[in-house]
Design a protein around this motif. Structure first.
Motif, PDB file in Angstrom:
ATOM      1  N   GLU A 186       0.907   4.016   8.802  1.00 63.75           N
ATOM      2  CA  GLU A 186       1.206   5.444   8.765  1.00 63.75           C
ATOM      3  C   GLU A 186       1.772   5.796   7.400  1.00 63.75           C
ATOM      4  O   GLU A 186       2.456   4.977   6.765  1.00 63.75           O
ATOM      5  CB  GLU A 186       2.197   5.824   9.863  1.00 63.75           C
ATOM      6  N   VAL A 187       1.523   7.005   6.936  1.00 63.19           N
ATOM      7  CA  VAL A 187       2.007   7.441   5.635  1.00 63.19           C
ATOM      8  C   VAL A 187       3.527   7.611   5.682  1.00 63.19           C
ATOM      9  O   VAL A 187       4.052   8.368   6.499  1.00 63.19           O
ATOM     10  CB  VAL A 187       1.336   8.755   5.206  1.00 63.19           C
ATOM     11  N   LEU A 188       4.222   6.876   4.810  1.00 63.37           N
ATOM     12  CA  LEU A 188       5.678   7.013   4.690  1.00 63.37           C
ATOM     13  C   LEU A 188       6.030   8.105   3.688  1.00 63.37           C
ATOM     14  O   LEU A 188       6.946   8.894   3.913  1.00 63.37           O
ATOM     15  CB  LEU A 188       6.292   5.683   4.245  1.00 63.37           C
ATOM     16  N   LEU A 189       5.305   8.150   2.573  1.00 62.30           N
ATOM     17  CA  LEU A 189       5.541   9.177   1.566  1.00 62.30           C
ATOM     18  C   LEU A 189       4.280   9.369   0.745  1.00 62.30           C
ATOM     19  O   LEU A 189       3.437   8.491   0.659  1.00 62.30           O
ATOM     20  CB  LEU A 189       6.724   8.802   0.657  1.00 62.30           C
ATOM     21  N   ARG A 190       4.181  10.552   0.151  1.00 60.79           N
ATOM     22  CA  ARG A 190       3.096  10.850  -0.779  1.00 60.79           C
ATOM     23  C   ARG A 190       3.694  11.094  -2.159  1.00 60.79           C
ATOM     24  O   ARG A 190       4.632  11.883  -2.293  1.00 60.79           O
ATOM     25  CB  ARG A 190       2.290  12.059  -0.316  1.00 60.79           C
ATOM     26  N   HIS A 191       3.138  10.398  -3.140  1.00 62.42           N
ATOM     27  CA  HIS A 191       3.636  10.540  -4.506  1.00 62.42           C
ATOM     28  C   HIS A 191       3.105  11.823  -5.120  1.00 62.42           C
ATOM     29  O   HIS A 191       1.919  12.132  -4.997  1.00 62.42           O
ATOM     30  CB  HIS A 191       3.209   9.351  -5.357  1.00 62.42           C
ATOM     31  N   THR A 192       3.996  12.560  -5.777  1.00 60.06           N
ATOM     32  CA  THR A 192       3.602  13.758  -6.511  1.00 60.06           C
ATOM     33  C   THR A 192       4.191  13.685  -7.909  1.00 60.06           C
ATOM     34  O   THR A 192       5.143  12.947  -8.164  1.00 60.06           O
ATOM     35  CB  THR A 192       4.100  15.037  -5.812  1.00 60.06           C
ATOM     36  N   GLY A 193       3.630  14.446  -8.819  1.00 59.36           N
ATOM     37  CA  GLY A 193       4.155  14.475 -10.178  1.00 59.36           C
ATOM     38  C   GLY A 193       3.523  13.422 -11.055  1.00 59.36           C
ATOM     39  O   GLY A 193       2.442  12.899 -10.784  1.00 59.36           O
ATOM     40  N   VAL A 194       4.237  13.078 -12.119  1.00 60.35           N
ATOM     41  CA  VAL A 194       3.719  12.171 -13.141  1.00 60.35           C
ATOM     42  C   VAL A 194       3.621  10.751 -12.592  1.00 60.35           C
ATOM     43  O   VAL A 194       4.467  10.291 -11.834  1.00 60.35           O
ATOM     44  CB  VAL A 194       4.634  12.194 -14.384  1.00 60.35           C
ATOM     45  N   GLY A 195       2.575  10.041 -13.011  1.00 58.79           N
ATOM     46  CA  GLY A 195       2.463   8.623 -12.707  1.00 58.79           C
ATOM     47  C   GLY A 195       1.880   8.339 -11.338  1.00 58.79           C
ATOM     48  O   GLY A 195       1.413   9.241 -10.629  1.00 58.79           O
ATOM     49  N   GLY A 196       1.919   7.063 -10.973  1.00 60.31           N
ATOM     50  CA  GLY A 196       1.369   6.634  -9.693  1.00 60.31           C
ATOM     51  C   GLY A 196       2.134   5.449  -9.141  1.00 60.31           C
ATOM     52  O   GLY A 196       2.801   4.706  -9.869  1.00 60.31           O
ATOM     53  N   LEU A 197       2.047   5.259  -7.830  1.00 60.06           N
ATOM     54  CA  LEU A 197       2.715   4.150  -7.168  1.00 60.06           C
ATOM     55  C   LEU A 197       2.075   2.834  -7.584  1.00 60.06           C
ATOM     56  O   LEU A 197       0.877   2.644  -7.430  1.00 60.06           O
ATOM     57  CB  LEU A 197       2.612   4.308  -5.647  1.00 60.06           C
ATOM     58  N   ASP A 198       2.877   1.923  -8.114  1.00 62.57           N
ATOM     59  CA  ASP A 198       2.371   0.593  -8.463  1.00 62.57           C
ATOM     60  C   ASP A 198       3.129  -0.436  -7.624  1.00 62.57           C
ATOM     61  O   ASP A 198       3.333  -0.227  -6.442  1.00 62.57           O
ATOM     62  CB  ASP A 198       2.495   0.350  -9.973  1.00 62.57           C
ATOM     63  N   GLY A 199       3.555  -1.555  -8.213  1.00 61.39           N
ATOM     64  CA  GLY A 199       4.179  -2.621  -7.439  1.00 61.39           C
ATOM     65  C   GLY A 199       5.538  -2.245  -6.890  1.00 61.39           C
ATOM     66  O   GLY A 199       6.271  -1.445  -7.474  1.00 61.39           O
ATOM     67  N   SER A 200       5.899  -2.846  -5.757  1.00 62.95           N
ATOM     68  CA  SER A 200       7.186  -2.581  -5.106  1.00 62.95           C
ATOM     69  C   SER A 200       7.801  -3.868  -4.581  1.00 62.95           C
ATOM     70  O   SER A 200       7.110  -4.879  -4.387  1.00 62.95           O
ATOM     71  CB  SER A 200       7.020  -1.610  -3.930  1.00 62.95           C
ATOM     72  N   VAL A 201       9.111  -3.796  -4.327  1.00 59.75           N
ATOM     73  CA  VAL A 201       9.831  -4.885  -3.673  1.00 59.75           C
ATOM     74  C   VAL A 201      10.941  -4.265  -2.838  1.00 59.75           C
ATOM     75  O   VAL A 201      11.501  -3.227  -3.207  1.00 59.75           O
ATOM     76  CB  VAL A 201      10.398  -5.890  -4.716  1.00 59.75           C
ATOM     77  N   CYS A 202      11.258  -4.881  -1.685  1.00 62.35           N
ATOM     78  CA  CYS A 202      12.338  -4.394  -0.814  1.00 62.35           C
ATOM     79  C   CYS A 202      13.621  -5.167  -1.089  1.00 62.35           C
ATOM     80  O   CYS A 202      13.599  -6.382  -1.299  1.00 62.35           O
ATOM     81  CB  CYS A 202      11.968  -4.569   0.656  1.00 62.35           C
ATOM     82  N   ASP A 203      14.746  -4.452  -1.056  1.00 71.22           N
ATOM     83  CA  ASP A 203      16.040  -5.113  -1.239  1.00 71.22           C
ATOM     84  C   ASP A 203      16.655  -5.480   0.109  1.00 71.22           C
ATOM     85  O   ASP A 203      16.043  -5.299   1.171  1.00 71.22           O
ATOM     86  CB  ASP A 203      16.966  -4.263  -2.105  1.00 71.22           C
TER      87      ASP A 203
END
Length: 292
Positions: A186-203
């Motif tokens: 399911e969609v958690l968030l949609r990116h808006t504005g400059v740039g794009g979603l790349d790599g992530s890590v959870c803390d």
């Protein structure tokens, strides 16, 4: 945007820096230059850096044990022996499709390795996300253009990923014991504005630290998708973060100069460098990949 103390870990300008991970036991960070087929090894305490030529594109690795790693490459997964760098094919992955390569990957707490593939020219829908579970590969999500942001909540019950081309971060319920889906994304968030979603890590608190490609920053999101912080990165194309240091409070961030012409590279002189941000994070150590 926060300006936190930042140092350059490596001045080697990666064509496409990606796939950072950190071994707490040896105080060693690892990352890749996908396009150039290079694996970087950095001992944080001493600052010593080695660059290993792999002879193929590769994008991520998981620690198997103190002597071995599993390297995800353009044609499959290889067991790499640390002592001599020898690589032995463990399993093929899209080896019969020369149009694709590996991209973003991460190991779930269960030891299952999620692996993303994509078109070499980012062709729409040519990639997928797979799971390497107990030594067997299965496809989880087909039709992915640019798989990124693969990471997992601290309890292992939620997985995240994005298709950068679609600009959405997805959350999917998982079996914590296997790292395999037990529901639909399911969609958690949609990116808006400059740039794009790349790599992530959870803390350790379940917050999602995302490298925003093209925007010179790392964004921190709550498990509900609310943006909590934005940290400046001194390169436009930040690509992927990893928690590093004995207390896992710092953030290593890779970057890239891919698709930049000479003028753009001159305007972004640290593009491709690898950075360490004093992020005051509560990171988590990466689990070992389990092959059997």
């Amino acid at each position: 945007m926060e300006q936190v103390p930042t140092t350059i870990l490596s001045t080697e300008r990666c064509h496409l820096g990606e796939g950072p991970t950190y071994d707490v036991a040896t105080d060693t960070a690892w990352w890749f230059d996908i396009r150039e087929g290079k694996l970087f090894q950095a001992h944080l305490g001493s600052g010593a850096i080695r660059i290993h030529a792999l002879g193929r594109m590769a994008s991520a690795l998981g620690r198997i044990d103190a002597e071995r790693q599993l390297v995800v490459a353009e044609d499959g997964c290889y067991v790499r022996t640390l002592a001599d760098g020898a690589m032995t094919l463990f399993c093929a992955l899209e080896a019969d499709n020369p149009a694709t390569r590996s991209n973003d990957c991460r190991v779930h707490q269960s030891g299952t390795f999620w692996i993303g593939t994509m078109g070499r020219k980012a062709e729409r829908g040519l990639g997928a996300i797979y799971a390497l579970h107990r030594g067997k590969i299965s496809m989880l999500f087909p039709g992915i253009s640019i798989p990124n942001s693969i990471c997992f909540a601290p309890d292992g019950a939620t997985g995240y990923f994005t298709d950068t081309a679609r600009g959405a971060l997805y959350a999917v319920p998982l079996d914590p014991d296997t790292g395999l889906p037990r529901g639909e994304p399911e969609v958690l968030l949609r990116h808006t504005g400059v740039g794009g979603l790349d790599g992530s890590v959870c803390d350790a608190d379940g917050q999602i630290w995302n490298a925003c490609w093209g925007a010179s920053r790392v964004d921190v999101y709550s498990p509900q998708g609310e943006c909590l912080r934005s940290l400046h990165v001194p390169a436009k194309q930040a690509s992927c973060p990893a928690f590093v240091g004995p207390d896992l409070s710092r953030l290593l961030v890779t970057s890239a100069w891919q698709d930049m012409d000479a003028e753009a590279r001159a305007a972004d002189p640290q593009a491709g460098c690898t950075f360490v941000l004093q992020a005051s994070a509560r990171g988590r150590a990466e689990p070992d990949v389990k092959l059997a």
